[in-house]
Design a protein around this motif. Structure first.
Motif, PDB file in Angstrom:
ATOM      1  N   ALA A   1     -34.364  15.197  -6.031  1.00  0.00           N
ATOM      2  CA  ALA A   1     -34.380  16.252  -5.012  1.00  0.00           C
ATOM      3  C   ALA A   1     -33.045  16.312  -4.271  1.00  0.00           C
ATOM      4  CB  ALA A   1     -35.525  16.008  -4.030  1.00  0.00           C
ATOM      5  N   VAL A   2     -32.497  15.153  -3.976  1.00  0.00           N
ATOM      6  CA  VAL A   2     -31.197  15.110  -3.303  1.00  0.00           C
ATOM      7  C   VAL A   2     -30.121  15.727  -4.191  1.00  0.00           C
ATOM      8  CG1 VAL A   2     -29.393  13.558  -2.461  1.00  0.00           C
ATOM      9  CG2 VAL A   2     -31.771  13.146  -1.850  1.00  0.00           C
ATOM     10  N   ILE A   3     -30.185  15.395  -5.473  1.00  0.00           N
ATOM     11  CA  ILE A   3     -29.216  15.966  -6.410  1.00  0.00           C
ATOM     12  C   ILE A   3     -29.381  17.482  -6.484  1.00  0.00           C
ATOM     13  CG2 ILE A   3     -28.527  16.043  -8.834  1.00  0.00           C
ATOM     14  CD1 ILE A   3     -29.280  13.085  -9.022  1.00  0.00           C
ATOM     15  N   PHE A   4     -30.615  17.930  -6.556  1.00  0.00           N
ATOM     16  CA  PHE A   4     -30.860  19.375  -6.612  1.00  0.00           C
ATOM     17  C   PHE A   4     -30.337  20.060  -5.361  1.00  0.00           C
ATOM     18  CE2 PHE A   4     -33.873  22.513  -4.841  1.00  0.00           C
ATOM     19  CZ  PHE A   4     -33.491  23.606  -5.601  1.00  0.00           C
ATOM     20  N   LEU A   5     -30.609  19.454  -4.200  1.00  0.00           N
ATOM     21  CA  LEU A   5     -30.167  20.057  -2.949  1.00  0.00           C
ATOM     22  C   LEU A   5     -28.646  20.154  -2.918  1.00  0.00           C
ATOM     23  CD1 LEU A   5     -31.064  21.144  -0.195  1.00  0.00           C
ATOM     24  CD2 LEU A   5     -30.861  18.803   0.696  1.00  0.00           C
ATOM     25  N   TYR A   6     -27.997  19.092  -3.375  1.00  0.00           N
ATOM     26  CA  TYR A   6     -26.531  19.126  -3.404  1.00  0.00           C
ATOM     27  C   TYR A   6     -26.029  20.214  -4.334  1.00  0.00           C
ATOM     28  CZ  TYR A   6     -21.840  18.058  -4.925  1.00  0.00           C
ATOM     29  OH  TYR A   6     -20.516  18.163  -5.276  1.00  0.00           O
ATOM     30  N   ILE A   7     -26.618  20.295  -5.538  1.00  0.00           N
ATOM     31  CA  ILE A   7     -26.169  21.293  -6.504  1.00  0.00           C
ATOM     32  C   ILE A   7     -26.367  22.699  -5.947  1.00  0.00           C
ATOM     33  CG2 ILE A   7     -26.629  22.294  -8.777  1.00  0.00           C
ATOM     34  CD1 ILE A   7     -27.312  19.492  -9.765  1.00  0.00           C
ATOM     35  N   ALA A   8     -27.530  22.912  -5.364  1.00  0.00           N
ATOM     36  CA  ALA A   8     -27.829  24.237  -4.838  1.00  0.00           C
ATOM     37  C   ALA A   8     -26.863  24.627  -3.728  1.00  0.00           C
ATOM     38  CB  ALA A   8     -29.267  24.279  -4.323  1.00  0.00           C
ATOM     39  N   VAL A   9     -26.517  23.673  -2.877  1.00  0.00           N
ATOM     40  CA  VAL A   9     -25.603  23.969  -1.771  1.00  0.00           C
ATOM     41  C   VAL A   9     -24.172  24.081  -2.264  1.00  0.00           C
ATOM     42  CG1 VAL A   9     -24.655  23.080   0.394  1.00  0.00           C
ATOM     43  CG2 VAL A   9     -27.112  22.934  -0.061  1.00  0.00           C
TER      44      VAL A   9
END
Length: 1465
Positions: free
Chosen positions: A751-759
């Motif tokens: 989830a942290v990785i996804f959030l970073y990628i999305a941002v």
């Protein structure tokens, strides 16, 4: 006048018949005086000194010792005890009275003078059972007191005498002895018990018999002992006889010491211990001495000795303090390496050190590699560093000199610009273009055009593409329903065809699987210690945990566990411990008490009554109470005893019939001081079953209930113990538990990785356009692509039957996400930085961008996929399956990125072009998209600050030196990395197993058992075959068992502590008639019933006898009469062919020393295999042995630790196989650019080596999990390195430094954002996982891999390329040059035609010649590169100088401008 008595005494004393040192016994004399009352005169054994006084009274001075009585007739009064030194005697001088008196005195004097004379016996004939001995294990028959001359032994009497005491036999009719036939029979029965354990060493057995034959049958018996205690025993005829129930024997120390030496090393094969331990009472084998050995033999309280014998060990010839005429027995004791008088051979080396050949000690350990006084590897690494540093500095100096020379030439006025101050460019000739340059250009053009076309198609039909991708993913995902998840550590880490697995399969096929252990280790740290003054053992210190109340509490817990009962659906009945327990002595139909439970309460047969038992006991005139403590002390020192020597008379054997060795009952002691033990051990042994067996579920359920009871007991506040526990299932349970508990951690990480990628993917040019320019859905799509690729991989392999594992579920998504996120960032950032050309459609724009970046994505993905596919060559199942799953997942991730993700980006671009919000698609924003390309934050920073700072001359040198130092240091550390994986690391930090492992290492005093197993093909029935295996008398000095015994002499080298138990040795002893073990009648009316061994028994059975009696031996339950029975110890150690009876498999159990860590377990396995191989080669030399016969070691731990014997070589091979495609693919996709491929490979190698170096510093061992992560490191390193290498190789900047800056800024920023910043947040989250395995091998190791990859990719590689990178591709420059020339020619012609027409009209057909003027055209492309000056000379038909045209090409990509159209404005 001297009376007749006075005369008789004067004659006896004065005449020398009674010497002052003689013993005088006057039994009872009655004196009759006519005028007085009769008075008795009673005395006892005395040392007589006669004093004759005047008159009718005679005074005798006596030294009293013990009273003996004799009645002289009906007038003899009753006896009274005599006190003082003498009494007056009154008698009547009548003839009758004088006759009685003289006769009585004469008898007394004669008897007194002959008490210790040669040729006389002190006792003779069997008198019956000793009334003072209760609970004896054998009939305690005692002799009658009978002072007489030794009898002449003849006939049957002599034959029996010769068989029992051959050392005193001198021939029929020529032999004197003091034992009757009945005595000999009793002695023979008693000696048989000792022979059962001593028969392995004939000289020892002979010496043991020699002593007891001397005290029982020697013709000079009276001189060797003194009777100290008698008792009246009524005979069957009604006659009361005086029996001897105690005597003192005098033994020479020469005989006792030699006899003890011959016996002290005799082994008991079934236990691996010493026979002397069973014959020395409370002292065991360690503290046993000759005196203590004889004391035990003379102690009737042990249930074996029929009477009390006090053995006095005296120097030879010493008579001081002995009765007159007595002397110590000084017979010759045989050394253990001597033959007996009856032909018994010398004892073997196993039982006799003197028989051992001169065995050279093992070769000394190899000395550490030193150069001088320093570590050799360190010196070599320093030398290599010095050489590399010197060569590098020479190169730097040479480069500086070359640079200054060029600068000097330029300063001297060499023309580098034309008259218009334009750079004079070097013209590329077709001859300057190499084949490699051409191949590289062709490859890039082909791949670029291919992916451009592909991307355009995918972007044009996004919904169809997504639908097709979804169908493909669903088709493969269906296979997941058939997935097989491997959780068994054996199946994970041991290859099916590995040697350890083949040996395990052989063992489990022929023998029962190793039994399952369920264990508690209990301590009571707050309990104070205490001392106990034992009557028998002296003052003893007891630790706090060795107390009766705690033992009772342990017993209650044990009984509660034993009472576990549950309903079994498989058996359709209630199941309990007896249905699944290991019952060695009753395996077919066990009861609850037949189950093998080892604990301290077993010394008391699990009886509280026995624990509470007390008794008064007298020893050496002191009477004290004995209790459980005396019994405990005795049993831990003599665990094989059936009866202790205390007045309690209890057995030490467990209630299931076997012994409880102290190291299985208590722990945490030193030097065998068992009473000071700090821990109690409770062990339940269960049968092991295959997972397909219905009883496997019963075992699992029982163990679950066992854990429930133990955990409930631990939570009870009234519990007196602090303890650790485990069940056989605990290891697997805890691994599965921590995996399930850590799944949320992985989810948070993703989830942290996804959030970073999305941002991070968003452009964020304006606050009003945040929801328009954000890339949440694109980031989510990227995550879904990664997830779908993993699902496809798992589904595909599930279809074809390749099992998965929890490691795959944890690592593969993480790996694919790292790789996929990098490609996503490169693609999306390139799209954001590239401006759409005029007239270019959105789909064409996406296709053109994909054509620019997809070759780089293909390079990395293909390298990693091939890398992982080659990694599947590993023999380790976990590594192999991981590599296969990862390879296909990475490949599918690339495919889905080229299809589904391109389609997703196309849809998102359509939304963004329409200014619609991402979440609320119907909402539009009026703020237009900025006209300038979005360079983000990283690109300007890296272009303006980072790249120039990194690549200035000083920084470059420092970077090279620092990274060379790191590499050389890591090479040194690489040789010091530990190999292995301690099982504690597989447990979560809160696991109860961690405490158990700590207790186990601290308190357990014995290592794991190991079996030496023989395969089919050896002839155990031949004499040569038996001698090549056994270790007893007559066996080869370098036999199977002897070699194991030699290895135990050096436990620190062999890791073997106790020699192997040998069924062959015990079978030989069992057949030996001296052991009196039972056999079966095979013929006659008694066929099938037991019969005792007869005198026709043999030491080496014939083939017929071997096969006939082997089943009986294996089914014979050991007992006191026949301790060599094979049931329990060997019944499952010998596997025979059902038809021929041939031994097709057998095993011999030894014990390792305590092994603490994986390095010791691995070394123990290696040494055991070396020993077994040596034994195999020797046994193959025996005639009749099959060439494929083999001896191999097996222990339950070997399958776990075998991998570490080869993991270093296998790891090097796998990593090499992974590195190979990174070089090959890089060279191919860069058009056979060998230099780029080599530099790419070198950097990845340095990352891998530095990773191993940091592993050494951070305490991360090298094992299969590490290997998986190192393979992952290679894959991630490709992402850090290959993109930048390709960007540098395709750059057309003038110098290497400029090209390195360009690659670092443009591609380095994407790599940093896509790989480093994607991995780091997810990795940091893993630090909060409970599993130590994840904390160490996933958090630590992946953090190291990411940081080192980032450091080498973004720091070292640009500097390395700036020094040693390949030159500019001349084919690219030539193509640009030709394209420019063609475009200039076309544009020049168009300009000339237009000018000519206008001038023609203005001049009415006359064309004036005017000077042309410079034209400057700024060619703006969709790039972010620095303006690239392009000069074009327009050739006209005038006389003027060419008019220079200057075009500044502004680029926003890392691609060369030759792929774009040039428009001259």
């Amino acid at each position: 006048m001297i009376s007749e008595l006075d005369w008789l005494l004067s004659i006896l004393v004065g005449g020398g018949n009674i010497r002052p040192d003689k013993t005088l016994v006057i039994i009872s004399i009655t004196y009759v005086h006519p005028m007085r009352v009769r008075k008795p005169f009673i005395s006892s054994t005395v040392s007589a000194q006669a004093e004759i006084e005047q008159g009718s009274l005679c005074y005798l001075k006596f030294l009293t010792s013990s009273c003996l009585y004799l009645s002289t007739g009906t007038n003899t009064p009753h006896a009274q005890k005599s006190k003082g030194l003498g009494r007056k005697m009154h008698f009547q001088r009548t003839s009758w009275a004088r006759s009685v008196t003289l006769l009585s005195l004469a008898i007394c004097v004669v008897l007194t003078g002959a008490q210790h004379e040669p040729g006389y016996c002190s006792f003779y004939e069997d008198c019956g059972l000793n009334p003072a001995v209760e609970g004896a294990l054998i009939p305690p028959r005692v002799p009658c007191k009978d002072y007489r001359k030794a009898v002449n032994v003849t006939g049957d009497h002599y034959e029996l005498f010769k068989s029992v005491c051959p050392m005193f036999a001198n021939g029929d009719g020529e032999t004197l002895g003091c034992c009757s036939i009945r005595q000999l029979t009793a002695l023979q029965g008693s000696l048989t018990l000792s022979k059962a354990v001593l028969i392995r060493c004939p000289s020892c057995a002979d010496n043991f018999a020699h002593l007891h034959c001397a005290t029982t049958c020697s013709p000079n018996q009276s001189q060797l002992l003194t009777i100290t205690k008698t008792a009246n025993i009524t005979q069957p005829t009604g006659i009361v006889k005086e029996a001897v129930v105690g005597y003192e024997a005098y033994i020479s120390t020469n005989f006792s010491d030699a006899s003890f030496r011959s016996c002290k090393n005799v082994r008991i094969p079934s236990t691996g211990g010493f026979a002397i331990a069973t014959m020395c009472g409370r002292y065991g084998s360690t503290l046993c001495t000759p005196q203590r050995w004889y004391d035990f033999q003379g102690d009737s309280s042990n249930g074996l000795a029929p009477l009390d014998i006090n053995f006095r060990l005296l120097l030879e010839g010493q008579t001081a303090g002995l009765p007159p005429g007595a002397f110590p027995f000084a017979g010759r004791a045989l050394n253990c390496n001597e033959m007996t008088s009856t032909g018994g051979e010398a004892c073997s080396c196993q039982d006799c050190e003197q028989s051992c050949p001169a065995v050279p000690p093992p070769a000394p350990l190899p000395k550490p590699f030193l150069i001088g006084r320093l570590d050799g590897v360190l010196v070599i690494c320093i030398t290599i560093f010095a050489c590399i540093f010197f060569l590098f500095m020479c190169y730097v100096v040479l480069e500086c000199v070359t640079y200054f020379q060029k600068s000097r030439r330029a300063w001297k006025g060499k023309r580098t610009r034309d008259q218009n101050e334009n750079e004079i460019e070097h013209k590329i000739s077709p001859k300057d273009v190499t084949c490699s340059d051409k191949a590289s250009l062709a490859t890039q053009d082909f791949l670029g055009s291919l992916f451009q076309t592909w991307g355009t198609i995918m972007a044009r039909y996004p919904l169809i593409v997504l639908l097709v991708c979804l169908v493909v993913v669903v088709v493969f995902a269906v296979g997941i329903k058939n997935i097989e998840l491997t959780t068994d550590p054996v199946q994970l880490w041991s290859a099916p065809q590995s040697r350890a697995m083949r040996e395990k399969d052989f063992h489990d096929t022929h023998f029962d699987p190793f039994y399952r252990t369920n264990q508690l280790i209990l301590i009571a740290p707050d309990r104070p210690s205490h001392s106990y003054d034992s009557l028998l053992f002296g003052k003893q210190n007891f630790s706090g945990i060795i107390s009766k109340d705690l033992i009772i509490e342990l017993l209650e817990l044990q009984q509660r566990i034993q009472a576990i009962e549950f309903w079994s659906e498989e058996l359709k009945q209630n199941a309990s411990l007896k249905d699944i327990c290991y019952a060695p002595l009753n395996p077919d139909n066990p009861s609850l008490t037949d189950c093998a439970v080892n604990s301290l309460p077993q010394y008391f047969q699990n009886s509280i009554d026995n624990l509470n038992a007390k008794a008064n006991m007298t020893e050496l005139g002191v009477t004290k109470e004995v209790d459980w403590r005396d019994h405990f002390i005795y049993c831990v020192n003599s665990p094989l005893s059936f009866k202790d020597i205390t007045a309690l008379g209890m057995s030490c054997m467990a209630d299931y019939g076997g012994p409880v060795f102290p190291f299985l009952a208590v722990g945490g002691y030193e030097d065998e001081e068992y009473t000071t033990a700090e821990a109690l051990i409770l062990t339940f042994s269960l049968n092991n079953y295959a997972r397909s067996d219905v009883k496997f579920k019963l075992v699992q359920q029982w163990e679950s209930m066992f854990l429930e009871i133990v955990q409930e007991y631990q939570k009870n506040p009234n519990t007196s113990f602090t303890f650790a526990y485990m069940a056989e299932r605990s290891l697997e349970d805890e691994i599965n538990r921590t995996t399930a508990e850590d799944i949320p951690i992985f989810m948070i990480s993703y989830a942290v990785i996804f959030l970073y990628i999305a941002v991070a993917l968003g452009e964020y040019s304006s606050c009003k356009r945040i929801l328009v320019d954000s890339k949440f859905l694109v980031g989510l799509g990227g995550i879904l692509v990664v997830g779908c690729s993993v699902i496809v991989s798992m589904g595909f392999y599930a279809w074809i039957g390749i099992p998965s594992s929890l490691v795959i579920l944890q690592v593969v998504p993480f790996l694919v996400l790292a790789v996929g996120a990098d490609n996503i960032f490169i693609f999306v950032l390139e799209y954001q930085r590239d401006m759409r050309r005029p007239g270019e459609q959105r789909e064409e724009h996406i296709g053109r961008v994909l054509g620019n970046v997809a070759p780089s994505m293909l390079l990395c993905s293909l390298s990693e996929s091939v890398c992982f596919f080659l990694g599947a060559l590993s023999t380790m199942p976990a590594v192999k399956s991981f590599a296969l799953y990862a390879a296909l997942a990475v490949l599918m991730d690339f495919v889905l990125q080229m299809t589904a993700f391109v389609a997703l980006l196309s849809l998102d671009a359509r939304r963004q072009d329409a200014n619609r919000c991402e979440i609320a698609c119907c909402v539009t924003v009026s703020t237009p998209h900025p006209s300038e390309p979005n360079q983000g934050v990283l690109l300007p920073l890296m272009k303006k600050y980072y790249a120039p700072a990194l690549l200035n001359p000083v920084s470059r040198v420092i970077v090279m030196v620092v990274f060379i130092v790191m590499f050389c240091a890591s090479v040194f550390l690489l040789f010091n990395v530990k190999v292995g994986l301690d099982q504690e690391l597989a447990m979560p930090t809160d696991s109860y197993m961690l405490e158990y492992f700590a207790y186990l290492n601290k308190y357990f005093e014995v290592g794991v058992p190991t079996y030496f197993i023989t395969t089919k093909g050896f002839n155990f029935t031949s004499e040569e075959g038996i001698n090549a295996v056994c270790s007893s008398v007559g066996c080869d000095q370098f036999s199977f068992m002897q070699k194991i015994r030699y290895a135990t002499e050096y436990p620190e080298r062999s890791y073997l502590a106790i020699p192997a138990s040998s069924w062959v040795d015990d079978y030989i002893d069992w057949l030996n008639p001296g052991s009196k073990c039972c056999r079966l009648y095979t013929i006659g009316s008694n066929i099938g019933s037991f019969c005792p061994a007869n005198e026709n028994g043999v030491l080496r059975p014939s083939v017929e006898e071997f096969y006939r009696f082997l089943p009986d031996f294996l089914s014979n339950r050991p007992d006191l009469q026949c301790p060599k029975g094979g049931l329990g110890a060997y019944d499952k150690a010998v596997i025979r062919d059902n038809e021929t009876g041939e031994v097709i498999a057998s095993r011999f159990m030894a014990y390792h020393t305590p092994l603490v860590n994986s390095q010791e377990f691995t070394a123990a396995l290696l040494k055991a295999r070396e020993l077994a191989h040596n034994i195999t080669l020797a046994m193959r030399q025996i005639p009749g042995t099959s060439p494929d016969f083999e001896v191999f070691p097996y222990s339950i731990t070997y399958v776990y630790y075998e991998q570490y014997l080869t993991i270093v070589n296998e790891g090097l091979f796998i990593i090499a196989m992974c590195l190979l495609p990174t070089f090959v693919v890089c060279c191919i996709l860069l058009g056979m650019d060998l230099r780029s491929g080599f530099l790419n490979l070198l950097t990845i190698v340095m990352i891998t080596v530095d990773t191993v170096g940091v592993m050494t510093l951070w305490g991360i061992d090298f094992n299969a999990v590490s290997l998986i992560n190192l393979v992952t490191a290679v894959g991630i390193s490709v992402e850090f390195v290959s993109h930048i290498t390709r960007s540098f190789a395709l750059s057309i900047r003038h110098t290497k430094v400029e090209r390195a800056k360009e690659a670092t800024a443009n591609m380095g920023s994407a790599v940093f954002a896509g790989v480093a910043m994607t991995n780091l947040p997810g990795i940091i989250v893993l630090a909060f996982a409970k599993a130590q395995l994840i904390q160490i091998f996933f958090f630590r190791l992946n953090l190291v891999i990411t940081l080192l990859g980032m450091a080498h990719g973004l720091i070292f590689l640009p500097v390395l390329l700036s020094y040693f990178g390949p030159g500019v591709n001349n084919a690219v420059l030539l193509k640009i040059q030709e394209k420019k020339a063609k475009e200039m020619e076309l544009n020049g012609k168009a300009t000339y035609d237009n000018v000519s027409f206008e001038n023609y009209e203005k001049s009415n057909g006359q064309i004036p010649v005017e000077a042309s003027c410079p034209v400057k055209a700024d060619i703006i492309s969709n790039t972010t590169q620095e303006p690239c000056p392009v000069k074009a000379d327009i050739i006209s038909n005038t006389t003027q100088e060419p008019c220079p045209v200057k075009a500044d090409i502004i680029s926003n990509t890392t691609q060369e401008p030759n792929q774009w159209d040039i428009a001259i404005l």
